[in-house]
Design a protein around this motif. Structure first.
Motif, PDB file in Angstrom:
ATOM      1  N   SER A 353     115.252 -42.335   2.462  1.00 58.96           N
ATOM      2  CA  SER A 353     114.546 -43.187   1.525  1.00 58.96           C
ATOM      3  C   SER A 353     113.701 -44.228   2.262  1.00 58.96           C
ATOM      4  O   SER A 353     112.700 -44.696   1.751  1.00 58.96           O
TER       5      SER A 353
ATOM      6  N   ALA C  37     109.045 -48.233  -5.944  1.00 60.76           N
ATOM      7  CA  ALA C  37     110.350 -47.616  -6.216  1.00 60.76           C
ATOM      8  C   ALA C  37     110.319 -47.017  -7.607  1.00 60.76           C
ATOM      9  O   ALA C  37     110.418 -47.720  -8.603  1.00 60.76           O
ATOM     10  N   CYS C  39     111.613 -44.554 -10.725  1.00 59.16           N
ATOM     11  CA  CYS C  39     112.898 -44.063 -11.219  1.00 59.16           C
ATOM     12  C   CYS C  39     113.043 -42.575 -10.954  1.00 59.16           C
ATOM     13  O   CYS C  39     114.106 -42.090 -10.637  1.00 59.16           O
ATOM     14  N   THR C  40     111.919 -41.848 -11.079  1.00 61.13           N
ATOM     15  CA  THR C  40     111.968 -40.422 -10.777  1.00 61.13           C
ATOM     16  C   THR C  40     110.552 -39.897 -10.616  1.00 61.13           C
ATOM     17  O   THR C  40     109.608 -40.521 -11.118  1.00 61.13           O
ATOM     18  N   ASP C  68     111.651 -42.491  -4.665  1.00 59.93           N
ATOM     19  CA  ASP C  68     112.021 -42.259  -6.060  1.00 59.93           C
ATOM     20  C   ASP C  68     113.498 -41.978  -6.169  1.00 59.93           C
ATOM     21  O   ASP C  68     114.103 -41.390  -5.280  1.00 59.93           O
ATOM     22  N   ALA C  69     114.077 -42.445  -7.240  1.00 60.71           N
ATOM     23  CA  ALA C  69     115.529 -42.499  -7.333  1.00 60.71           C
ATOM     24  C   ALA C  69     116.128 -41.335  -8.090  1.00 60.71           C
ATOM     25  O   ALA C  69     117.335 -41.300  -8.318  1.00 60.71           O
ATOM     26  N   THR C  73     120.784 -44.859 -10.841  1.00 64.13           N
ATOM     27  CA  THR C  73     120.735 -46.310 -10.703  1.00 64.13           C
ATOM     28  C   THR C  73     121.163 -46.760  -9.319  1.00 64.13           C
ATOM     29  O   THR C  73     120.527 -47.617  -8.710  1.00 64.13           O
ATOM     30  N   GLN C  76     118.625 -46.165  -6.735  1.00 66.47           N
ATOM     31  CA  GLN C  76     117.498 -47.080  -6.790  1.00 66.47           C
ATOM     32  C   GLN C  76     117.841 -48.419  -6.147  1.00 66.47           C
ATOM     33  O   GLN C  76     117.028 -48.976  -5.416  1.00 66.47           O
ATOM     34  N   GLN C  79     117.483 -47.995  -2.599  1.00 66.70           N
ATOM     35  CA  GLN C  79     116.101 -47.853  -2.138  1.00 66.70           C
ATOM     36  C   GLN C  79     115.393 -49.194  -2.087  1.00 66.70           C
ATOM     37  O   GLN C  79     114.602 -49.456  -1.184  1.00 66.70           O
ATOM     38  N   VAL C  93     108.242 -51.615  -9.063  1.00 71.60           N
ATOM     39  CA  VAL C  93     109.432 -50.826  -9.398  1.00 71.60           C
ATOM     40  C   VAL C  93     109.435 -50.400 -10.860  1.00 71.60           C
ATOM     41  O   VAL C  93     109.084 -51.170 -11.749  1.00 71.60           O
ATOM     42  N   THR C  96     115.389 -47.675 -13.137  1.00 71.69           N
ATOM     43  CA  THR C  96     116.157 -46.641 -13.828  1.00 71.69           C
ATOM     44  C   THR C  96     117.033 -47.299 -14.876  1.00 71.69           C
ATOM     45  O   THR C  96     117.400 -46.671 -15.851  1.00 71.69           O
ATOM     46  N   ILE C 101     119.376 -53.071 -12.095  1.00 68.53           N
ATOM     47  CA  ILE C 101     118.373 -53.325 -11.074  1.00 68.53           C
ATOM     48  C   ILE C 101     118.443 -54.773 -10.580  1.00 68.53           C
ATOM     49  O   ILE C 101     117.925 -55.089  -9.516  1.00 68.53           O
TER      50      ILE C 101
END
Ligand SMILES: Nc1ncnc2c1ncn2[C@@H]1O[C@H](COP(=O)(O)OP(=O)(O)OP(=O)(O)O)[C@@H](O)[C@H]1O
Ligand SMILES: Nc1ncnc2c1ncn2[C@@H]1O[C@H](COP(=O)(O)OP(=O)(O)OP(=O)(O)O)[C@@H](O)[C@H]1O
Ligand SMILES: O[C@@H]1[C@@H](O)[C@H](O)OC[C@H]1O
Ligand SMILES: [Mg+2]
Ligand SMILES: [Mg+2]
Lengths: 386, 501, 342, 386
Positions: A353, C37, C39-40, C68-69, C73, C76, C79, C93, C96, C101
């Motif tokens: 990451s 960052a 979420c997906t 990307d997470a 959660t 993320q 990250q 960001v 998620t 967060i």
């Protein structure tokens, strides 16, 4: 004759160390590669602190999974259960206005009860662990959605959040590390001397003090690095404490012996008067309690319980153990190796990451490194055993 | 007797993790002979045979060997099989989930219809003279029957050299005789047989040549008729053995174990044990004899609470009724059972010698649940020494021990909890003569200390020599009881084969 | 991965070189790195955002460090910690989870890194700019559009995976619009199911089961995204009902647009990716340079006692009526792509 | 003696039947309960057809998993791989304009290659199956996102879609069922008579024809029900065909024997001269090919490949097998039982969704029923075995 044999025994032991070093070597390579490609970010003090905090939740699950695996079972429900118990803790603080201590206790106790439930079906009703824990995983996933009502439960209690977000004061860190080392050396010296009394041979002082020096080095490096950031993260401290406790339980207690026996050859264990079902049940209770703790850490880390929390973490937990050389067939494995396995997994995720690559490429690279690292470990071990 | 040499071994060496167990073996085996290999437990017999049969592939051992004059370098078992060498290993390797005939033809390389395989399996068993259902799952068979399956497995293949590693350890006299008959038949056909056994009587009677190994070295190779039993023993263990059985000294004391009307049925409703009553007194060694499948194992498993299925009957310990419905309860009330199947029910292979020996006695070796490591080591060390268990240390995995030494570990495991009743099922399976004597002595000493000892053995001389009293079983019933004085091989066999009631 | 230019601070040789070239071309923007960052990026809607961001960043001469997470959660949080470690100048960001967060953003705050939040709310004062995409609102819009196609009868709702809060919010919005009709009995919510992992296959099975249970008596299908709408339409197809029962989705996947012009799906929702990216990155740039944000904010949102300047993610409902102007005229897709099968 | 033992063997055989009937009984109870609470919808002809179509993809994976499990391994990558191969098939049609046949072939061939890859690491490099296939699962998840670019790939080719959506003409259904039954009876009669020749004992005609009648009944009922809807769904037909083929391979070929032997006792297998690695490799190749087929069916069913397709299906596949009594320890199991297991899983999902209860409650009830059904099965078996 005698002395030759003990010498051999020493060599065998050495090999055992090399065995755990193989994965450490793989871990070191992974770290060095990431350090190079992230241009120094990966091994920055801050990121090391992150790394350890990031692995703590999975780490707690992994050490519990180790116990289950050694006893020849496994638990697919820990992901859901961790999420569920994290939500229970959050809800008992936010919804029921309980004290944080009570919330932690509640999560751990309910965790143990869930362990009982799993253990009952597996040990007494004879349902295969795969099905029993898959079923539980569905049940507590449903439970999680009910507790969270599909939304997030925020937690603001500062004391509770400390668990996931704060650090031990540096001085305390040094104190604890020093204390642990001294206690360890004390017991080891006692143990070794009783050993040499029986085996009639002195274990080489040189080797022994080399080992102590090694531990001192690793321990000191760890604490110094952590302290030069903000201190040992409390979540990491919890993980290390629990790992120490479980290591003791497995290595030094009657129960620990039984766990290895039951996992290694259940029929022989039964014929030796061991109550396999009770042992199996207890391993699941331990796993459940640890899932409670993991849920608490997860909720504290995120300052909230979410409906998707810890989903799929059971696979990470099992993977950590297997990377650490715990056999899925039961009967062998060590807690500390699973912690190293969890560190390998966390390093891969963290390193990938930090790198600025596509998530699809990340998946591919992570998969490849995982396979290659374990393959290296297996190869080393094979080469050692001839 | 000057046939050509089929197998020639030159300086075979082998070590395990740095420990040398074979120190350069030179040996010539002549074509069409029965060549016996004897030696103490851990002498290296099995290891040598595993080298010949490709279990340890070329490169994992030192030295070389020649088959029919050509240098043999097998990279696996398959290669050895192709070259005509077949082994029946000491630790039986059968697939328990599969049926008898499937095991017999496993990996045979022959493409046969099912009915043909069944047919041939039945024929082999007919030759061996035992009624074994080719369709039965191997998991349900006793050790003796499994041994027969393993033998049949080798017999259906066409090998030039057959290696038998202690095939008779779990067979009784009658079954052994059938096997010998077949081995001689094979010899007539020109097949070479390498034969390992600790039953020296049968070795002397059967083989043409005998080789003695000691501590990984070859000490003697002679024609069989140049040996007598005493000489052979001396050669094996490096000293004379005075008397094979320790004398019975004691007057039996109080009745310790008493069993009334014990019956056991299997899932199909068959009576494996049928109303057996017996008693054993303190200081007494009682032997149970019988043919394979007579129900001896089931009987002792009933007493130990380890027999599944419908069980009835009562057990009294020192005059008080004892509820024994699991091995755990049995051990708690002072009963120990050394199982006949050490691999399946005795040992945890991946654990070390100490952990295995202490496994049935963890309670007294711990305080508030924490192991007293020093004490555990002391006790385990004591039994290792006392039984002469040959291992590299208390921390060696039992997997790495020779068969006989594994057996001793199993016995030690039940000596440690100091039982009032010690039951041993095939106690000396795979144990060498020297060690056997030590075990006999030990059992006798235990008896003197007031322990009631019950042994089940297929080794008739052993039962005769050791027991104060002999019970003979047939079809789940006790068909005869003989005192030490009355007991002879013939009488035991009479009861063991008695028809009807 | 061809559609995404590699991030410009990618340490690989080519990327580094590219970065150097860019820095030469745009010396005034030297050094601004935006940590993104997401979420997906496994869903088209978010991948489009990613692409638009990259495109916009190239225009503005910013470096992006994108992670990307995969909708997780914990990932993320990790990250964001990592982005802080690697010393980006601003963090952008898409959470998620709104609450989970917060600790990560507190860390960014502590490290003095400004934060722009987009897509979903973050329940913390530790942010500097907020661009919202309100799923309750989106749900409302979807239901309102659906009522144009069908205002009475049996309604089937196929929702997303409840492991995120999105389905709960969307349903809330939808229900707030439908409630009067449910109350007066003109509409009936006959089937409401949430599909594990948003799997189209699960949606298809659920729709098959709904049709079976109701003897095909379904008048309107509300799906939480287009993938599941596709599954539901397959199930309708199996009964020869595709095109006769209006189906509503979200995300404006190309497959959904094709279905809309074929008449099999009634509507979808497009998130204006270009617009979103523009607002996000201009806010990020301003924050990095310490410039004011006034021109970008349309309002202020009170979050945890702070007044956060807020921009809006434009969402547009797409039906057969406006598909040409929204999707083709704006250049997002070509007419051929959309009319492939019609 | 001889006859007594064969009698016993007959009884043992009977018990085996009862054993597979136990899960059928559990399935029947589940069906009856759902039938009652859905007020007749569950067992409507239409829903039965749905049910079978809904299980077909997992079913194909479950039978492949059975082979892996019998050989003592398992494959965690099948979910990702199925998704990936479904996308490959879709892309080769939509992107490369290949013919549907070519697309199917491509998916299956690449599937076999992926099987080789997995098999290589497991059988030859000695990496534990858990890690090797977990790694692969990550790799092909990444691959899936790359192929789909995160978006849906629609497929319009009518011939390709036939596979997932169309039905066999009723007449053909009858013909195939009839043909299968006749062939089966023919071979069984031959087999039995050769057996009874060898065993010197007549197998009771009464029992035998009872059995044939039973098969006839089940087969006829199946075809009649399917035909009174639209016919046998092609996907279901594919599943049945593949199950039949694999059943044959496992029961009647030398390779099949080896699979059981390697899984039952790897050392014994090795000592018998079996090439364990090759057998293990082959089982993964079979699994890979079947994953390709499953991917094709999935894509055809949805008329599209989606990035989330088949995610997590590996667990459903393993669960189906375990429900069907396949042991995770290897050495035992039957393809047909795994198909029944898949049917149990699909029935739970289908029935709960017909009931339209809250999804959280659905999870809970599904988990509970799963555990109880398997427990019932285990209990029945135990009672039988004493
Ligand atoms: N896999 C192994 N790992 C380590 N040591 C081994 C292994 N196999 C055998 N040994 C050692 O090699 C020596 C010879 O063993 P081997 O099995 O050949 O003895 P044996 O003559 O067959 O004895 P027995 O009569 O008890 O069967 C023993 O000391 C044993 O401990
Ligand atoms: N689990 C089982 N299922 C079916 N039959 C069994 C099972 N266990 C044992 N038997 C059968 O019960 C009979 C009695 O076996 P048992 O092992 O008691 O004989 P034994 O006298 O100890 O002989 P040995 O141990 O030498 O084989 C045998 O015919 C055996 O095949
Ligand atoms: O676009 C949707 C996204 O916002 C949500 O998080 O997941 C489902 C998607 O379809
Ligand atoms: Mg031996
Ligand atoms: Mg016996």
């Amino acid at each position: 004759m005698e002395s030759r044999e003990t010498g051999l025994c020493g060599r065998l032991k050495l090999k055992k160390y090399v065995r755990s070093y193989a994965m450490i070597l793989a871990l070191a390579s992974i770290w060095i590669i990431f350090q190079a490609v992230t241009q120094g970010t990966f091994l920055s003090i801050r990121n090391i602190s992150n790394l350890f905090r990031q692995m703590s939740v999975v780490g707690v699950l992994a050490i519990g999974m180790t116990v289950c695996l050694i006893a020849g079972n496994f638990d697919l429900s820990v992901g859901s259960v961790t999420g569920f118990l994290g939500a229970v803790a959050a809800w008992s603080i936010s919804g029921l206005s309980q004290s944080p201590m009570a919330a932690v206790l509640l999560a751990v106790v309910i965790g143990c009860l869930i362990g009982c439930w799993n253990g009952f079906w597996i040990a007494y009703a004879g349902v295969p662990a795969f099905i029993a824990t898959l079923g539980s995983s569905l049940i507590f996933k449903g439970g999680l959605y009910i507790v969270t009502q599909g939304t997030t439960i925020p937690v603001r209690d500062p004391f509770f959040l400390t668990l996931g977000q704060k650090y031990l004061p540096p001085a305390l860190g040094y104190l604890l590390a020093g204390g642990t080392l001294i206690a360890f050396v004390f017991f080891d010296v006692r143990h070794q001397s009783s050993l040499s009394r029986v085996l009639g041979e002195q274990v080489s002082y040189f080797k022994r003090f080399g080992r102590y020096a090694g531990y001192l080095l690793v321990g000191a490096a760890f604490v110094v690095v952590m302290n030069s950031y903000e201190g040992i993260p409390i979540a990491v401290f919890v993980l290390l404490g629990l790992s120490g406790a479980l290591t003791f339980v497995l290595a030094k207690t009657r129960f620990g012996r039984k766990v290895y026996a039951v996992g290694g050859n259940p029929r022989a264990a039964r014929m030796s008067g061991i109550n396999n079902a009770a042992v199996c049940m207890t391993t699941f209770i331990i796993m459940g309690g640890l899932a409670g703790m993991a849920g608490v850490l997860q909720t504290a880390r995120l300052a909230a319980a979410t409906p998707g929390a810890a989903m799929g973490m059971e696979l990470d937990a099992v993977a950590s153990s297997v990377i650490g050389g715990v056999s899925l067939a039961g009967g062998s494995g060590k807690v500390i190796n699973s912690v190293i396995g969890a560190l390998v997994m966390a390093s891969l995720t963290n390193g990938m990451s930090l790198l600025n690559v596509n998530s699809d490429v990340q998946y591919i690279v992570k998969g490849l490194i995982l396979i290659v690292a374990v393959w290296f470990d297996v190869r080393m071990r094979r080469a050692q055993n001839g | 007797m000057s046939a050509e040499v089929i197998l020639k071994l030159c300086g075979i060496k082998k070590e395990f993790s740095g420990v040398r167990v074979l120190h350069g073996i030179d040996l010539a085996v002549r074509s069409g002979e029965i060549h016996a290999l004897v030696g103490e437990n851990g002498a290296g017999k099995s290891t040598l045979m595993k080298i010949l049969s490709g279990v340890y592939p070329a490169g994992e051992y030192g030295g070389e060997f020649f088959l029919k004059g050509a240098k043999a370098r097998f990279h696996g078992i398959k290669a050895a099989q192709r070259a005509g060498i077949e082994i029946i290993a000491q630790e039986l390797e059968l697939v328990l989930q599969m049926r008898v005939y499937e095991n017999v033809f496993l990996g045979s390389g022959q493409k046969l219809p099912e009915s043909e395989m069944i047919d041939r399996t039945m024929k082999v068993f007919r030759r061996l003279g035992i009624p074994l259902d080719p369709l039965a799952p191997v998991g349900g068979l006793g050790v003796g029957q499994r041994q027969m399956v393993a033998i049949a497995k080798a017999l259906v293949k066409e090998a030039d050299v057959l290696i038998f590693d202690e095939p008779t350890a779990a067979l009784s006299e009658a079954e052994s005789q059938k096997l010998f008959f077949i081995l001689r038949e094979l010899r007539e056909k020109g097949i070479t047989i390498l034969y390992i056994s600790h039953r020296l009587g049968e070795v002397l009677a059967l083989s043409d040549t005998i080789t003695v190994l000691r501590d990984g070295r070859l000490v003697e190779t002679r024609l069989a008729d140049r040996f007598d039993e005493g000489g052979l023993i001396a050669c094996m263990i490096g000293r004379e053995l005075c008397g094979r059985f320790p004398p019975a000294l004691c007057e039996p004391g109080e009745e310790v174990l008493s069993v009334r009307g014990m019956s056991a049925q299997d899932s199909a409703g068959r009576r494996l044990v049928d109303g057996v009553s017996l008693s054993v007194r303190a200081g007494e060694i009682v032997g149970i004899a019988g043919l394979m499948g007579a129900g001896r194992t089931e009987l002792v498993r009933c007493i130990f609470g380890a027999q599944p299925g419908r069980i009835s009957g009562e057990i009294m310990l020192c005059g008080r009724p004892a509820a024994v419905s699991s091995p755990r309860e049995a051990i708690r009330s002072g009963i120990g059972l050394v199982s006949e199947d050490r691999k399946l029910e005795g040992l945890v292979g991946m654990l070390d010698v100490m952990q295995n020996i202490t496994m049935a006695g963890l309670g007294p070796l711990s305080l508030h649940g924490v192991m007293l490591d020093g004490e555990a080591r002391r006790q385990a060390g004591y039994y290792v020494e006392k039984l002469g268990i040959r291992c590299t240390g208390l921390y060696q995995r039992v997997e790495g021990l020779s068969g006989g030494n594994q057996q001793k570990v199993c016995i030690a495991k039940f000596l440690l909890p100091k039982p009032r009743v010690l039951i041993l099922d095939e106690p000396t399976r795979g144990v060498d003569v020297g060690a056997k004597y030590e075990i006999y002595e030990l059992l006798r000493r235990l008896a003197l200390e007031g322990v009631a000892v019950l042994i089940v053995s297929s080794d008739l001389p052993e039962v005769l020599g050791l027991s104060d009293r002999i019970l003979v079983m047939k079809d789940g019933r006790i068909t005869g009881e003989l005192s030490r004085q009355e007991a002879t091989q013939e009488r035991v066999m009479y009861y063991a084969t008695m028809e009807g009631n | 991965a061809q559609n995404e230019a590699p991030g410009t601070n990618e340490p690989s040789g080519a990327a580094v070189q590219q970065e150097q070239e860019e820095q030469e071309a745009l010396p005034e923007e030297e050094g601004i790195t935006v940590g993104v960052a997401q979420c997906t990026t496994q869903e088209e809607r978010w991948r489009n955002d990613a692409n638009a961001l990259q495109k916009k960043a190239d225009e503005l001469g910013l470096s992006l460090q994108m992670v990307d997470a995969a909708n997780d959660t914990a990932t993320q949080a990790t990250q964001i910690e990592n982005l802080v470690s690697s010393g980006v100048d601003v963090i952008l960001v898409s959470p998620t989870d709104s609450d989970a967060i917060t600790p990560a953003l507190a860390q960014a705050k502590a490290a003095g890194i400004p934060v722009v939040v987009w897509g979903r709310q973050a329940n913390t004062a530790d942010q500097d700019f907020f661009i919202i995409n309100d799923f309750v609102e989106t749900g409302k819009k979807m239901a309102q559009t659906a009522l144009e196609a069908c205002s009475a009868g049996n309604v089937v709702l196929i929702g997303g995976d409840k492991s995120s809060t999105v389905p709960t919010e969307m349903t809330e919005g939808m229900m707030s619009v439908l409630q009067p009709r449910l109350d007066d009995g003109s509409m009936k919510l006959v089937f409401e199911q949430y599909i594990t992992n948003w799997m189209p296959d699960g949606a298809m099975s659920a729709m098959e089961n709904a049709l079976t249970q109701l003897g095909n008596g379904v008048d309107l299908v509300l799906c939480h995204n287009d993938g599941m709408a596709g599954g539901a339409i397959q199930a309708l197809e199996g009964q020869g009902l595709a095109g006769t029962v209006p189906v509503v989705g979200m995300d404006a996947e190309i497959a959904a647009l094709q279905r809309i012009v074929e008449g099999k799906q009634y509507s979808t929702v497009i998130f204006d990716h270009e617009g979103t990216a523009d607002i996000c990155l201009r806010a990020a740039q301003a924050l990095a340079k310490g410039e004011p944000l006034d021109s970008l904010a349309v309002k202020k949102t009170a979050i945890e006692g702070a007044e956060i300047p807020t921009g809006e993610i434009p969402t547009i409902m797409i039906t057969n009526e406006n598909i040409m102007e929204v999707c083709v005229d704006s250049g997002i897709h070509t007419k051929e792509e959309i009319y492939l099968n019609a």
